[in-house]
Design an enzyme around this catalytic site. Structure first.
Site, PDB file in Angstrom:
ATOM      1  N   ASP A   7     -21.905   4.675 -39.720  1.00 59.38           N
ATOM      2  CA  ASP A   7     -22.203   3.966 -38.577  1.00 59.38           C
ATOM      3  C   ASP A   7     -21.798   3.525 -37.099  1.00 59.38           C
ATOM      4  O   ASP A   7     -22.988   3.250 -36.673  1.00 59.38           O
ATOM      5  CB  ASP A   7     -21.469   2.427 -39.371  1.00 59.38           C
ATOM      6  CG  ASP A   7     -21.718   2.064 -40.794  1.00 59.38           C
ATOM      7  OD1 ASP A   7     -23.247   2.378 -41.391  1.00 59.38           O
ATOM      8  OD2 ASP A   7     -20.698   1.675 -41.747  1.00 59.38           O
ATOM      9  N   GLU A  17     -17.936   3.989 -44.492  1.00 54.84           N
ATOM     10  CA  GLU A  17     -19.253   3.027 -44.540  1.00 54.84           C
ATOM     11  C   GLU A  17     -19.720   1.404 -44.582  1.00 54.84           C
ATOM     12  O   GLU A  17     -17.850   1.715 -45.264  1.00 54.84           O
ATOM     13  CB  GLU A  17     -20.447   3.859 -45.374  1.00 54.84           C
ATOM     14  CG  GLU A  17     -21.789   3.027 -45.456  1.00 54.84           C
ATOM     15  CD  GLU A  17     -22.302   3.635 -44.632  1.00 54.84           C
ATOM     16  OE1 GLU A  17     -23.409   2.962 -44.251  1.00 54.84           O
ATOM     17  OE2 GLU A  17     -22.284   4.893 -43.945  1.00 54.84           O
ATOM     18  N   ASP A  18     -19.689   1.011 -43.426  1.00 58.35           N
ATOM     19  CA  ASP A  18     -19.868   0.308 -43.504  1.00 58.35           C
ATOM     20  C   ASP A  18     -17.742  -1.196 -43.642  1.00 58.35           C
ATOM     21  O   ASP A  18     -17.770  -2.183 -44.035  1.00 58.35           O
ATOM     22  CB  ASP A  18     -20.129  -0.872 -44.504  1.00 58.35           C
ATOM     23  CG  ASP A  18     -21.923  -0.463 -44.349  1.00 58.35           C
ATOM     24  OD1 ASP A  18     -21.998  -0.707 -43.438  1.00 58.35           O
ATOM     25  OD2 ASP A  18     -22.162  -1.143 -45.589  1.00 58.35           O
ATOM     26  N   ASN A  31     -29.888  -5.740 -37.977  1.00 58.02           N
ATOM     27  CA  ASN A  31     -30.923  -5.906 -39.351  1.00 58.02           C
ATOM     28  C   ASN A  31     -30.534  -6.887 -40.756  1.00 58.02           C
ATOM     29  O   ASN A  31     -29.347  -6.863 -40.594  1.00 58.02           O
ATOM     30  CB  ASN A  31     -30.549  -4.289 -40.162  1.00 58.02           C
ATOM     31  CG  ASN A  31     -31.791  -3.647 -41.497  1.00 58.02           C
ATOM     32  OD1 ASN A  31     -32.011  -4.813 -41.565  1.00 58.02           O
ATOM     33  ND2 ASN A  31     -30.997  -2.520 -41.571  1.00 58.02           N
ATOM     34  N   TYR A  50     -14.755  23.886 -71.122  1.00 58.87           N
ATOM     35  CA  TYR A  50     -13.537  23.186 -70.984  1.00 58.87           C
ATOM     36  C   TYR A  50     -12.835  24.672 -71.234  1.00 58.87           C
ATOM     37  O   TYR A  50     -12.942  25.719 -71.289  1.00 58.87           O
ATOM     38  CB  TYR A  50     -13.653  22.168 -72.096  1.00 58.87           C
ATOM     39  CG  TYR A  50     -12.988  21.449 -71.862  1.00 58.87           C
ATOM     40  CD1 TYR A  50     -12.773  20.517 -70.504  1.00 58.87           C
ATOM     41  CD2 TYR A  50     -12.669  20.474 -72.489  1.00 58.87           C
ATOM     42  CE1 TYR A  50     -10.984  19.932 -70.603  1.00 58.87           C
ATOM     43  CE2 TYR A  50     -11.209  19.624 -72.839  1.00 58.87           C
ATOM     44  CZ  TYR A  50     -11.129  18.968 -71.835  1.00 58.87           C
ATOM     45  OH  TYR A  50      -9.644  18.284 -71.375  1.00 58.87           O
ATOM     46  N   ALA A  77     -21.140  -4.376 -29.128  1.00 62.86           N
ATOM     47  CA  ALA A  77     -19.636  -3.867 -29.096  1.00 62.86           C
ATOM     48  C   ALA A  77     -18.703  -3.272 -30.133  1.00 62.86           C
ATOM     49  O   ALA A  77     -17.525  -3.874 -30.122  1.00 62.86           O
ATOM     50  CB  ALA A  77     -19.083  -4.295 -27.923  1.00 62.86           C
ATOM     51  N   ASN A  79     -29.930   6.111 -39.145  1.00 64.06           N
ATOM     52  CA  ASN A  79     -29.284   6.802 -39.438  1.00 64.06           C
ATOM     53  C   ASN A  79     -28.987   8.204 -41.231  1.00 64.06           C
ATOM     54  O   ASN A  79     -28.600   8.961 -40.975  1.00 64.06           O
ATOM     55  CB  ASN A  79     -27.696   6.812 -39.561  1.00 64.06           C
ATOM     56  CG  ASN A  79     -27.148   5.444 -40.937  1.00 64.06           C
ATOM     57  OD1 ASN A  79     -28.429   4.850 -41.169  1.00 64.06           O
ATOM     58  ND2 ASN A  79     -25.248   4.840 -40.488  1.00 64.06           N
ATOM     59  N   LYS A 133     -26.604   4.480 -50.409  1.00 62.43           N
ATOM     60  CA  LYS A 133     -26.585   6.181 -49.682  1.00 62.43           C
ATOM     61  C   LYS A 133     -26.409   6.896 -50.508  1.00 62.43           C
ATOM     62  O   LYS A 133     -26.449   8.966 -50.276  1.00 62.43           O
ATOM     63  CB  LYS A 133     -25.538   5.878 -48.868  1.00 62.43           C
ATOM     64  CG  LYS A 133     -25.275   6.620 -47.739  1.00 62.43           C
ATOM     65  CD  LYS A 133     -24.388   5.783 -46.317  1.00 62.43           C
ATOM     66  CE  LYS A 133     -25.142   6.700 -45.371  1.00 62.43           C
ATOM     67  NZ  LYS A 133     -24.372   6.270 -44.257  1.00 62.43           N
ATOM     68  N   ALA A 192     -20.840   0.494 -34.019  1.00 61.98           N
ATOM     69  CA  ALA A 192     -22.198   1.298 -33.556  1.00 61.98           C
ATOM     70  C   ALA A 192     -22.696   1.239 -31.921  1.00 61.98           C
ATOM     71  O   ALA A 192     -22.817   2.503 -31.411  1.00 61.98           O
ATOM     72  CB  ALA A 192     -23.841   0.416 -33.908  1.00 61.98           C
TER      73      ALA A 192
END
Length: 385
Positions: free
Chosen positions: A159, A133-134, A285, A36, A192, A316, A91, A195
């Site tokens: 995804d 993600e998601d 899932n 520091y 569709a 994944n 994740k 993914a």
């Protein structure tokens, strides 16, 4: 207790699946002065004079942000930013355990594309890569595209692309088992969303010629009123024989079914419509499109799913640790299609001819060579470009 109860109990006990630690022990004033003030000023000035030094002097070289808005979490849908935190932490834990990459979970309390892009772009300097993600479709496509155009670090919506790479590797090996060339196989994809669209586009890149995509209304058709721009484009590139009708109609004579939709939409009779030795990837899932027992009883030769307690888990988690490790090792601006294809073939290639069987078409996530071969694939492609 079942797995859900055990998991909830574990989360209550841990109160978070990740932690931050210092890489240098601070035991006295000399240590403090080095990490520091005043010593840290020398690193700040070095970066000011040469921005690339940030990769040599900070954790940016090995840190990824895992970012979600909570609108498409696992099979749970739009559960909100707070409820998405356990998945993002999970994740991050996978990043650390499998690839020794530091990952930070970030959830953003907005569904507005402009706000998402603006916020993520402002956060980007702290990180060596962004793992989206998601985030629900079709917003996820625009968010990723705009960020890729803006930023000089990899932006990867897992995804979409991570799932596509894993599915591609599993399909390559499944078709090896039944001895059908990729360009001769009839593939049907149900779903569709992000993914499904990514898998479809990636399989076309790999060489699939006969591909039909379905959504809840049946086979995608450009004339459908409620398709988004990505779905319209996909419908124009697929179903070259112009088959009409439902998912069952699409499955007639198909060699492989890939489900990224909802549970229990495929039955035994539909499997029986497929060609001999059908391949079933039921990836919804936590409830797959058809159970393993039902699929095999109906004549399926190969069955794969997203869940971990059966053979051939297609997930994944096999992909993103090695992919980012390669992208961070020799910093790339973006992970491109050639890198994704190389990662796919590297993953598939880990299953030797001797090992290959109906119950082993893709490596286990705990295979330590998975991260290594995918990382090397990314580095090799970058070196050749």
């Amino acid at each position: 207790m079942d797995i859900m109860e055990k998991s909830l109990e574990l989360h209550r006990k841990l109160k978070g699946k990740i932690a931050i630690r210092s890489t240098y022990p601070i035991k006295n004033k000399k240590d403090l002065a080095l990490v520091y003030t005043p010593g840290v000023a020398s690193s700040c000035l070095a970066i000011k004079d040469n921005k690339k030094e940030v990769y040599n002097l900070t954790a940016k070289n090995n840190t990824v942000a895992v970012i979600s808005d909570g609108t498409a979490v696992l099979g749970l849908g739009d559960i909100g930013a707070l409820a998405a935190i356990p998945v993002m932490e999970g994740k991050c834990a996978i990043f650390k355990e499998f690839a020794d990459i530091n990952a930070i979970p970030i959830v953003l309390d907005t569904k507005d594309v402009d706000e998402l892009v603006k916020t993520i772009s402002h956060l980007a300097p702290s990180f060596g890569g962004i793992n989206l993600e998601d985030i629900s479709a079709p917003r996820c496509f625009e968010v990723e595209k705009r960020l890729r155009d803006m930023l000089d670090i990899p932006v990867f919506h897992d995804d979409q692309h991570g799932t596509a790479i894993a599915v591609g590797a599993a399909l390559i090996n499944a078709l090896r088992v039944v001895d059908i060339p990729l360009d001769k196989a009839k593939i049907v994809i149900n779903g569709a969303g992000s993914a499904g669209i990514a898998i479809s586009s990636f399989l076309i890149e790999l060489g699939v010629k006969n591909l039909i995509v379905c959504d809840k209304n049946g086979i995608l058709d450009p004339s459908e009123q409620d398709l988004n721009d990505s779905q319209i484009l996909l419908s124009q590139k697929t179903n070259q024989k112009h088959v009409k009708g439902s998912l069952a109609d699409a499955l007639k004579g198909a060699d492989a079914f890939i489900g990224v939709s909802v549970g229990n939409v495929v039955n035994k009779d539909m499997v029986k419509l497929m060609d001999k030795e059908p391949i079933i990837f039921a990836l919804a899932n936590p409830t797959p499109e058809i159970s393993r027992d039902d699929a095999l009883e109906a004549g399926a030769k190969i069955y794969g799913a997203g869940i971990s307690n059966i053979p051939n888990q297609i997930n994944n988690a096999l992909v993103f640790p090695g992919l980012f490790k390669g992208a961070l090792a020799h910093p790339v601006k973006q992970i491109d299609t050639e890198m994704e294809k190389a990662a796919c073939h590297a993953l598939a290639g880990l299953v030797s001819d001797k090992e290959l069987s109906a119950e082993y078409i893709i490596p286990d996530v705990f295979n330590k060579d998975v991260v290594k071969v995918i990382c090397k694939a990314i580095i090799d492609v970058k070196a050749s470009q």
